[in-house]
Design a protein around this motif. Structure first.
Motif, PDB file in Angstrom:
ATOM      1  N   LEU A  18      31.057  35.749  37.984  1.00 38.51           N
ATOM      2  CA  LEU A  18      31.413  36.073  36.605  1.00 38.51           C
ATOM      3  C   LEU A  18      32.778  36.756  36.546  1.00 38.51           C
ATOM      4  CD1 LEU A  18      30.536  36.070  33.642  1.00 38.51           C
ATOM      5  CD2 LEU A  18      29.438  38.292  34.041  1.00 38.51           C
ATOM      6  N   SER A  19      33.039  37.636  37.513  1.00 37.95           N
ATOM      7  CA  SER A  19      34.334  38.322  37.545  1.00 37.95           C
ATOM      8  C   SER A  19      35.465  37.333  37.774  1.00 37.95           C
ATOM      9  CB  SER A  19      34.338  39.400  38.635  1.00 37.95           C
ATOM     10  OG  SER A  19      34.252  38.836  39.934  1.00 37.95           O
ATOM     11  N   LYS A  20      35.221  36.313  38.596  1.00 40.45           N
ATOM     12  CA  LYS A  20      36.239  35.287  38.832  1.00 40.45           C
ATOM     13  C   LYS A  20      36.569  34.552  37.534  1.00 40.45           C
ATOM     14  CE  LYS A  20      36.794  35.503  43.378  1.00 40.45           C
ATOM     15  NZ  LYS A  20      38.106  35.776  44.018  1.00 40.45           N
ATOM     16  N   LEU A  21      35.536  34.204  36.765  1.00 39.00           N
ATOM     17  CA  LEU A  21      35.736  33.478  35.508  1.00 39.00           C
ATOM     18  C   LEU A  21      36.478  34.331  34.488  1.00 39.00           C
ATOM     19  CD1 LEU A  21      35.249  31.045  33.676  1.00 39.00           C
ATOM     20  CD2 LEU A  21      33.013  32.029  33.093  1.00 39.00           C
ATOM     21  N   ILE A  22      36.054  35.600  34.363  1.00 39.36           N
ATOM     22  CA  ILE A  22      36.692  36.493  33.393  1.00 39.36           C
ATOM     23  C   ILE A  22      38.155  36.708  33.742  1.00 39.36           C
ATOM     24  CG2 ILE A  22      36.735  38.860  32.526  1.00 39.36           C
ATOM     25  CD1 ILE A  22      33.685  38.871  32.749  1.00 39.36           C
ATOM     26  N   PHE A  23      38.440  36.933  35.028  1.00 37.31           N
ATOM     27  CA  PHE A  23      39.815  37.142  35.447  1.00 37.31           C
ATOM     28  C   PHE A  23      40.669  35.905  35.177  1.00 37.31           C
ATOM     29  CE2 PHE A  23      38.636  40.572  38.771  1.00 37.31           C
ATOM     30  CZ  PHE A  23      38.796  41.554  37.811  1.00 37.31           C
ATOM     31  N   PHE A  24      40.097  34.722  35.387  1.00 41.16           N
ATOM     32  CA  PHE A  24      40.861  33.490  35.152  1.00 41.16           C
ATOM     33  C   PHE A  24      41.260  33.372  33.695  1.00 41.16           C
ATOM     34  CE2 PHE A  24      40.966  29.065  33.744  1.00 41.16           C
ATOM     35  CZ  PHE A  24      41.956  28.554  34.573  1.00 41.16           C
ATOM     36  N   VAL A  25      40.332  33.660  32.806  1.00 43.07           N
ATOM     37  CA  VAL A  25      40.601  33.479  31.375  1.00 43.07           C
ATOM     38  C   VAL A  25      41.516  34.570  30.837  1.00 43.07           C
ATOM     39  CG1 VAL A  25      39.564  33.393  29.078  1.00 43.07           C
ATOM     40  CG2 VAL A  25      38.439  32.244  30.995  1.00 43.07           C
ATOM     41  N   SER A  29      49.039  35.243  32.046  1.00 43.88           N
ATOM     42  CA  SER A  29      49.716  33.943  32.111  1.00 43.88           C
ATOM     43  C   SER A  29      48.766  32.815  31.764  1.00 43.88           C
ATOM     44  CB  SER A  29      50.318  33.726  33.502  1.00 43.88           C
ATOM     45  OG  SER A  29      49.318  33.803  34.510  1.00 43.88           O
ATOM     46  N   ASN A  30      47.544  32.854  32.283  1.00 44.95           N
ATOM     47  CA  ASN A  30      46.562  31.817  31.942  1.00 44.95           C
ATOM     48  C   ASN A  30      46.185  31.871  30.462  1.00 44.95           C
ATOM     49  OD1 ASN A  30      46.507  30.980  34.586  1.00 44.95           O
ATOM     50  ND2 ASN A  30      44.580  31.984  35.089  1.00 44.95           N
ATOM     51  N   PHE A  31      45.951  33.077  29.975  1.00 43.97           N
ATOM     52  CA  PHE A  31      45.523  33.238  28.583  1.00 43.97           C
ATOM     53  C   PHE A  31      46.581  32.705  27.618  1.00 43.97           C
ATOM     54  CE2 PHE A  31      45.384  35.785  24.665  1.00 43.97           C
ATOM     55  CZ  PHE A  31      44.101  35.484  24.227  1.00 43.97           C
ATOM     56  N   LEU A  32      47.843  33.038  27.865  1.00 46.83           N
ATOM     57  CA  LEU A  32      48.904  32.602  26.971  1.00 46.83           C
ATOM     58  C   LEU A  32      49.122  31.090  27.047  1.00 46.83           C
ATOM     59  CD1 LEU A  32      51.405  35.537  27.568  1.00 46.83           C
ATOM     60  CD2 LEU A  32      50.134  35.061  25.461  1.00 46.83           C
ATOM     61  N   LEU A 252      52.520  41.265  35.905  1.00 45.95           N
ATOM     62  CA  LEU A 252      51.668  41.590  34.760  1.00 45.95           C
ATOM     63  C   LEU A 252      50.246  41.097  34.997  1.00 45.95           C
ATOM     64  CD1 LEU A 252      51.475  42.758  31.894  1.00 45.95           C
ATOM     65  CD2 LEU A 252      52.081  40.490  31.019  1.00 45.95           C
ATOM     66  N   ASP A 253      50.106  39.922  35.584  1.00 44.82           N
ATOM     67  CA  ASP A 253      48.773  39.404  35.907  1.00 44.82           C
ATOM     68  C   ASP A 253      48.017  40.375  36.805  1.00 44.82           C
ATOM     69  OD1 ASP A 253      49.214  37.146  34.436  1.00 44.82           O
ATOM     70  OD2 ASP A 253      49.559  35.821  36.136  1.00 44.82           O
ATOM     71  N   ILE A 254      48.694  40.877  37.828  1.00 47.07           N
ATOM     72  CA  ILE A 254      48.063  41.811  38.755  1.00 47.07           C
ATOM     73  C   ILE A 254      47.620  43.076  38.018  1.00 47.07           C
ATOM     74  CG2 ILE A 254      48.524  43.378  40.691  1.00 47.07           C
ATOM     75  CD1 ILE A 254      50.326  41.201  41.853  1.00 47.07           C
ATOM     76  N   GLY A 255      48.519  43.627  37.202  1.00 42.87           N
ATOM     77  CA  GLY A 255      48.207  44.875  36.508  1.00 42.87           C
ATOM     78  C   GLY A 255      47.063  44.736  35.523  1.00 42.87           C
ATOM     79  N   VAL A 256      47.096  43.693  34.710  1.00 41.87           N
ATOM     80  CA  VAL A 256      46.036  43.503  33.709  1.00 41.87           C
ATOM     81  C   VAL A 256      44.694  43.253  34.395  1.00 41.87           C
ATOM     82  CG1 VAL A 256      45.204  41.974  31.888  1.00 41.87           C
ATOM     83  CG2 VAL A 256      47.581  42.732  31.892  1.00 41.87           C
ATOM     84  N   LYS A 257      44.683  42.429  35.437  1.00 38.13           N
ATOM     85  CA  LYS A 257      43.447  42.182  36.175  1.00 38.13           C
ATOM     86  C   LYS A 257      42.890  43.478  36.759  1.00 38.13           C
ATOM     87  CE  LYS A 257      43.290  38.681  38.985  1.00 38.13           C
ATOM     88  NZ  LYS A 257      43.723  37.723  40.028  1.00 38.13           N
TER      89      LYS A 257
END
Length: 278
Positions: A18-25, A29-32, A252-257
């Motif tokens: 579940l954490s993998k899926l949440i992090f992906f979305v 960068s992925n979200f935008l 930014l991806d690293i920080g937000v995750k």
């Protein structure tokens, strides 16, 4: 197994995928990109063109702003500055725990040499601290961190290439089952059984240190932070724009995750505070 224990095991089994899926979305960068893609698709519909134009613009401009602005430094800075750099006060060091996350296991196997990513300072610190503290116990904690069952663990790679790193293989204590920071802490504590009053250094990336320390404290493993792999030069980077959007987006991806991970770990009971204190 009791009902409570079975429920706990099911929760742990679900948490990792579940954490993998949440992090992906939710990774910026992925979200935008997904937002912009949705906007583009809506442009081809009769009733969604207005919303589509808005989403497409937000996605594109969001990538531009997130990639080139100092936003990543503002997100990473508080995490990296939470725990100060280690200062050797000549107190005896009983052991050193280095967390995985830097070794690219598949590439190492394929290329027949150890391959590391941007967090390679963790392995550098392992070699350096092994030399500086020859009597300390050395623990490398890193499983596969993958959903694949046949994945090779990071600990296995470190063991294979210990000579390359300059680390005596016979000193290494390998923890190969962990898939995340919570398991790093629990399995390491279970393996080494640290004694009260012993000083153990915990080596991981500075931006990851708050969550790591929180997990080790929760596991009853008292550690001293040894942060490495800094991504920001605070406060200079607070007003500095990136030269390449890919660099800013990556940071930014690293920080937000990591911020998402801190909140998720607190909600899951893996840490006692969202931002553990020094």
């Amino acid at each position: 197994m009791t009902r409570a224990a079975a429920h706990s095991e099911r929760k742990k089994a679900m948490f990792f995928p579940l954490s993998k899926l949440i992090f992906f979305v939710l990774t910026p960068s992925n979200f935008l990109i997904l937002l912009g893609l949705l906007g583009c698709l809506l442009l081809f519909t009769e009733f969604g063109r207005g919303v589509g134009r808005i989403l497409a613009c937000v996605g594109f401009l969001g990538l531009l702003a997130a990639g080139l602005s100092p936003l990543s430094a503002w997100v990473l800075g508080p995490l990296e500055n939470r725990f100060p750099a280690f200062a050797d006060d000549e107190r005896p060091v009983a052991g050193i725990v280095v967390l995985g996350g830097a070794v690219e296991a598949d590439t190492s196997i394929g290329r027949n040499q150890i391959t590391v990513n941007d967090a390679g300072e963790r392995e550098i610190a392992l070699a350096d601290l092994a030399r500086r503290f020859p009597q300390a116990r050395l623990v490398f904690s890193g499983g596969a961190g993958s959903l694949r069952e046949d994945a090779v663990s990071e600990a296995e790679i470190v063991s294979r290439y210990a000579d390359t790193l300059g680390v005596p293989r016979n000193r290494l204590i390998l923890e190969q089952q962990s898939r995340n920071t919570h398991e790093n802490a629990v399995f390491s504590a279970r393996m080494v059984q640290p004694k009260p009053g012993e000083r153990w250094l915990l080596v991981t990336s500075a931006w990851h240190m708050p969550r790591a320390v929180g997990c080790f404290r929760r596991a009853g493993f008292d550690v001293t932070a040894y942060p490495v792999d800094y991504r920001t030069n605070w406060p200079r980077d607070a007003t500095r724009f990136a030269s390449f959007a890919s660099d800013g987006l990556g940071e930014l991806d690293i920080g937000v995750k990591e911020w998402i991970g801190l909140i998720a770990y607190k909600l899951a009971g893996y840490t006692e505070a969202v931002i553990p204190s020094p």
